[in-house]
Design a protein around this motif. Structure first.
Motif, PDB file in Angstrom:
ATOM      1  N   ASN A   1       0.860  -1.184   0.000  1.00 28.91           N
ATOM      2  CA  ASN A   1       0.000   0.000   0.000  1.00 28.91           C
ATOM      3  C   ASN A   1       0.895   1.233   0.000  1.00 28.91           C
ATOM      4  OD1 ASN A   1       0.861   0.346   2.679  1.00 28.91           O
ATOM      5  ND2 ASN A   1      -0.932  -0.717   3.505  1.00 28.91           N
ATOM      6  N   ASP A   2       0.325   2.390   0.264  1.00 31.70           N
ATOM      7  CA  ASP A   2       1.115   3.632   0.219  1.00 31.70           C
ATOM      8  C   ASP A   2       2.217   3.659   1.267  1.00 31.70           C
ATOM      9  OD1 ASP A   2      -0.388   4.578  -1.872  1.00 31.70           O
ATOM     10  OD2 ASP A   2      -1.802   5.672  -0.588  1.00 31.70           O
ATOM     11  N   GLU A   3       2.077   2.856   2.312  1.00 35.82           N
ATOM     12  CA  GLU A   3       3.066   2.855   3.386  1.00 35.82           C
ATOM     13  C   GLU A   3       4.231   1.907   3.111  1.00 35.82           C
ATOM     14  OE1 GLU A   3       2.779   4.979   5.893  1.00 35.82           O
ATOM     15  OE2 GLU A   3       0.940   5.692   4.907  1.00 35.82           O
ATOM     16  N   GLY A   4       4.085   1.031   2.121  1.00 33.04           N
ATOM     17  CA  GLY A   4       5.172   0.103   1.824  1.00 33.04           C
ATOM     18  C   GLY A   4       4.651  -1.267   1.414  1.00 33.04           C
ATOM     19  N   ARG A   5       5.572  -2.219   1.365  1.00 30.38           N
ATOM     20  CA  ARG A   5       5.245  -3.585   0.956  1.00 30.38           C
ATOM     21  C   ARG A   5       5.347  -4.530   2.138  1.00 30.38           C
ATOM     22  NH1 ARG A   5       8.370  -4.095  -4.928  1.00 30.38           N
ATOM     23  NH2 ARG A   5       7.276  -2.334  -5.910  1.00 30.38           N
ATOM     24  N   PHE A   6       4.532  -5.580   2.107  1.00 33.46           N
ATOM     25  CA  PHE A   6       4.515  -6.559   3.204  1.00 33.46           C
ATOM     26  C   PHE A   6       4.321  -7.960   2.622  1.00 33.46           C
ATOM     27  CE2 PHE A   6       0.828  -3.727   2.979  1.00 33.46           C
ATOM     28  CZ  PHE A   6      -0.160  -4.571   2.481  1.00 33.46           C
ATOM     29  N   PRO A   7       5.326  -8.501   1.933  1.00 34.81           N
ATOM     30  CA  PRO A   7       5.195  -9.841   1.341  1.00 34.81           C
ATOM     31  C   PRO A   7       4.881 -10.890   2.398  1.00 34.81           C
ATOM     32  CG  PRO A   7       7.218  -8.729   0.610  1.00 34.81           C
ATOM     33  CD  PRO A   7       6.665  -7.935   1.732  1.00 34.81           C
ATOM     34  N   LEU A   8       4.210 -11.948   1.940  1.00 29.94           N
ATOM     35  CA  LEU A   8       3.938 -13.085   2.815  1.00 29.94           C
ATOM     36  C   LEU A   8       5.074 -14.086   2.618  1.00 29.94           C
ATOM     37  CD1 LEU A   8       2.039 -14.543   4.785  1.00 29.94           C
ATOM     38  CD2 LEU A   8       0.849 -15.497   2.804  1.00 29.94           C
ATOM     39  N   TYR A   9       5.934 -14.212   3.616  1.00 29.32           N
ATOM     40  CA  TYR A   9       7.125 -15.037   3.485  1.00 29.32           C
ATOM     41  C   TYR A   9       6.817 -16.505   3.786  1.00 29.32           C
ATOM     42  CZ  TYR A   9       9.952 -10.875   2.929  1.00 29.32           C
ATOM     43  OH  TYR A   9      10.485  -9.715   2.448  1.00 29.32           O
ATOM     44  N   PRO A  10       7.658 -17.429   3.279  1.00 27.01           N
ATOM     45  CA  PRO A  10       7.439 -18.860   3.542  1.00 27.01           C
ATOM     46  C   PRO A  10       7.308 -19.142   5.037  1.00 27.01           C
ATOM     47  CG  PRO A  10       9.136 -18.576   1.870  1.00 27.01           C
ATOM     48  CD  PRO A  10       8.820 -17.198   2.386  1.00 27.01           C
ATOM     49  N   GLY A  11       6.280 -19.914   5.376  1.00 23.64           N
ATOM     50  CA  GLY A  11       6.049 -20.270   6.771  1.00 23.64           C
ATOM     51  C   GLY A  11       5.209 -19.276   7.541  1.00 23.64           C
ATOM     52  N   ASP A  12       4.889 -18.112   6.930  1.00 23.74           N
ATOM     53  CA  ASP A  12       4.101 -17.089   7.618  1.00 23.74           C
ATOM     54  C   ASP A  12       2.627 -17.210   7.257  1.00 23.74           C
ATOM     55  OD1 ASP A  12       6.324 -16.129   8.827  1.00 23.74           O
ATOM     56  OD2 ASP A  12       6.512 -14.324   7.589  1.00 23.74           O
ATOM     57  N   ARG A  13       1.799 -16.578   8.106  1.00 26.28           N
ATOM     58  CA  ARG A  13       0.350 -16.555   7.912  1.00 26.28           C
ATOM     59  C   ARG A  13      -0.152 -15.122   7.887  1.00 26.28           C
ATOM     60  NH1 ARG A  13       1.319 -21.347  10.572  1.00 26.28           N
ATOM     61  NH2 ARG A  13      -0.035 -23.093   9.966  1.00 26.28           N
ATOM     62  N   VAL A  14      -1.288 -14.932   7.207  1.00 30.87           N
ATOM     63  CA  VAL A  14      -1.926 -13.626   7.188  1.00 30.87           C
ATOM     64  C   VAL A  14      -3.410 -13.829   6.925  1.00 30.87           C
ATOM     65  CG1 VAL A  14      -1.691 -13.194   4.703  1.00 30.87           C
ATOM     66  CG2 VAL A  14      -1.705 -11.257   6.290  1.00 30.87           C
ATOM     67  N   THR A  15      -4.212 -12.896   7.421  1.00 27.27           N
ATOM     68  CA  THR A  15      -5.641 -12.887   7.117  1.00 27.27           C
ATOM     69  C   THR A  15      -5.927 -11.685   6.229  1.00 27.27           C
ATOM     70  OG1 THR A  15      -6.232 -13.948   9.209  1.00 27.27           O
ATOM     71  CG2 THR A  15      -7.960 -12.726   8.068  1.00 27.27           C
ATOM     72  N   ILE A  16      -6.576 -11.944   5.095  1.00 27.77           N
ATOM     73  CA  ILE A  16      -6.957 -10.854   4.201  1.00 27.77           C
ATOM     74  C   ILE A  16      -8.474 -10.828   4.066  1.00 27.77           C
ATOM     75  CG2 ILE A  16      -4.787 -11.024   2.916  1.00 27.77           C
ATOM     76  CD1 ILE A  16      -6.419 -12.258   0.591  1.00 27.77           C
ATOM     77  N   GLU A  17      -8.990  -9.660   3.749  1.00 29.82           N
ATOM     78  CA  GLU A  17     -10.416  -9.491   3.504  1.00 29.82           C
ATOM     79  C   GLU A  17     -10.587  -8.633   2.257  1.00 29.82           C
ATOM     80  OE1 GLU A  17     -12.864  -8.224   6.814  1.00 29.82           O
ATOM     81  OE2 GLU A  17     -11.226  -8.684   8.203  1.00 29.82           O
ATOM     82  N   TYR A  18     -11.579  -8.953   1.467  1.00 28.92           N
ATOM     83  CA  TYR A  18     -11.932  -8.057   0.374  1.00 28.92           C
ATOM     84  C   TYR A  18     -13.445  -8.086   0.198  1.00 28.92           C
ATOM     85  CZ  TYR A  18     -12.071 -12.222  -2.681  1.00 28.92           C
ATOM     86  OH  TYR A  18     -12.343 -13.451  -3.247  1.00 28.92           O
ATOM     87  N   ALA A  19     -13.983  -6.988  -0.303  1.00 32.40           N
ATOM     88  CA  ALA A  19     -15.437  -6.859  -0.440  1.00 32.40           C
ATOM     89  C   ALA A  19     -15.744  -6.050  -1.687  1.00 32.40           C
ATOM     90  CB  ALA A  19     -16.034  -6.188   0.792  1.00 32.40           C
TER      91      ALA A  19
END
Length: 508
Positions: free
Chosen positions: A206-224
């Motif tokens: 986003n405008d603040e920077g990048r946040f790749p999802l690295y191997p072994g990591d988890r993340v929750t995303i939402e879209y609508a």
């Protein structure tokens, strides 16, 4: 020479493995790579130089999607092996979705909610993702498809051409959980833009920077996103494109409209049928909520919830009488030219490469978008191909993808068959341009095809078995020829309702 029961069981396992491998159009080396083994390992197992192991059987079953056949052959072999060794009988657990090395994202949990609002529908998707691969992930592909009149594909297609879905009206918004409970916006970028179908990259930035999802990591995303009732018909579908542990779907509808909801499911191994578990219903504050969930859904399965309002509000347009939807209707609705169109009988125009490279890339992009859409409509367990004339484009381009959906499609520009094997076989084929029938077609078991690169240089590629059949079918299209032209005189077409091999690969 007499063979023992355990040797016969090992032979049976090797034969089952080879049957499914060749049916998928894979070489031994290709299968070994997909399974994460040394390139020679599959050859050793099929040649009986190595005995199968439980891990090997699990991986083969998962990669080849053999509907349990490979796993069953291994169980028979394993039981005999343990009996001979004097060991106690052991009950092997049915393998879960095995993740081949290099698998990227895994959906640990998906929750999809569709809400009926005053202005249309609001769709919200929440996914808990895990990177099981070896590379950072920087983007995530989502698809949005609308169909105003799902019971009348022709009418729906005409409607969306006149009133296309736009990105502006979608009001797409995407977020990720920053780990502390706060939602952080995600940028997005359009990949494909069609009248009733969109593909969108959600970017891990986003405008603040990048946040790749690295191997072994988890993340929750939402879209609508949103769609008006002039675009959205009474259906909501989820397609399983990534290994998924849990899928939950909710419909949130006005109680005053007295909604009735039911569901259907389709997989690679089964035709469309009712959901295996019931939809739960409850009323709450003037709304009627319908919930359904499943654990470990198979890859490429599709779950569709449908509804009708028994109390139709004034001023709204009923969908009209329901009628059975033919397979060809679904193909026609996404823009595939049908059998009675003269365009299919005209030889395609050759590209002048590299001068026509821009045109060629545009044609291939359009073929790619339709191939992605096709996965929403049918389980192509034998592989799938599409030629430019089937989209009304008179250029010599085709895309062919083997049964392995993870494989990259083969791009064929200006292709021609320069050699073919004497050995042939007959198998039933389908065609996107008359999908209501299947026909028994003889084809060579190997063809050598000369085709062009983008820069105009040419290459010869050899295709065998299933891929040879798929590629030959598409090259015929480019010559204005249909598979019925190759059928023996007097051999009838089989209506798709009577065809019993949907969901299974060709056998060799």
């Amino acid at each position: 020479m007499t063979t023992s029961p355990i040797e016969r069981a090992a032979d049976s396992f090797a034969a089952e493995l080879a049957r499914h491998r060749t049916g998928r159009g894979l070489s031994k080396k290709q299968l070994a790579t997909l399974m994460g083994f040394d390139p020679s390992y599959v050859s050793h197992v099929e040649g009986r130089r190595h005995r199968p192991t439980e891990d090997f059987a699990r991986r083969a079953e998962a990669v080849l999607e053999a509907s349990g056949a490979i796993w069953q052959r291994f169980r028979e072999y394993d039981e005999l092996r343990h009996s001979r060794a004097g060991g106690a009988h052991r009950e092997l657990a049915v393998p879960n979705q095995w993740l081949p090395p290099g698998t990227g994202l895994v959906v640990e949990r998906e929750t999809a909610t569709l809400t009926h609002t005053d202005h249309g529908y609001h769709c919200a998707i929440r996914r808990e993702l895990y990177n099981a691969g070896t590379e950072p992930i920087t983007r995530y592909l989502v698809r949005v498809a609308v169909d105003r009149y799902p019971n009348d594909p022709g009418r729906s297609n005409r409607h969306h051409r006149a009133h296309p879905l736009t990105f502006a009206e979608l009001q797409l918004a995407a977020y990720r959980d920053d780990g502390g409970g706060a939602r952080e916006p995600m940028h997005w970028r359009a990949k494909h833009d069609r009248d009733a179908f969109k593909e969108i990259w959600l970017l891990f930035e986003n405008d603040e920077g990048r946040f790749p999802l690295y191997p072994g990591d988890r993340v929750t995303i939402e879209y609508a996103y949103r769609a008006g009732r002039d675009k959205w018909g009474p259906w909501f579908q989820r397609a399983v494109r990534l290994p998924t542990r849990h899928l939950a779907v909710r419909l949130d509808l006005p109680a005053e409209l007295d909604p009735k909801v039911w569901g259907m499911e389709t997989s690679l191994s089964a035709e469309e049928g009712p959901l295996r578990t019931p939809i739960q219903r409850r009323d709450e504050d003037g709304r009627t909520l319908f919930d359904w969930a499943t654990d470990d859904p198979p890859l490429n399965a599709r779950y569709r919830m449908l509804w009708r309002f028994r109390s139709q509000p004034s001023g709204t347009e009923p969908d009209g009488p329901r009628r059975p939807i033919r397979a060809s209707d679904r193909m026609r609705a996404i823009g595939i030219v049908q059998r009675d169109d003269d365009l299919l009988r005209h030889p395609a125009r050759q590209f002048d490469l590299p001068r026509d490279e821009r045109v060629a890339r545009d044609v291939v992009d359009r073929l790619s978008a339709i191939m992605a859409r096709l996965d929403e409509l049918h389980p192509f367990s034998k592989g799938v191909g599409i030629a430019a004339p089937q989209l009304g484009l008179g250029w010599a381009a085709a895309l062919v993808r083997p049964a392995d959906r993870a494989a990259e499609p083969v791009v064929l520009l200006n292709p021609r068959v320069v050699d073919s094997a004497v050995d042939t076989d007959e198998q039933y084929e389908g065609c996107l341009s008359f999908f209501d029938h299947r026909g028994l077609v003889p084809r060579s078991l190997r063809i050598d095809v000369e085709h062009a690169h983008w820069d105009g240089s040419r290459i010869i590629t050899s295709f065998e078995y299933a891929m040879a059949r798929l590629v030959a079918h598409e090259i015929d299209h480019l010559a204005g020829r249909l598979y019925v032209d190759r059928m023996a005189p007097g051999v009838p077409l089989v209506p798709v309702e009577e065809y019993r091999e949907t969901g299974t690969p060709w056998r060799y």
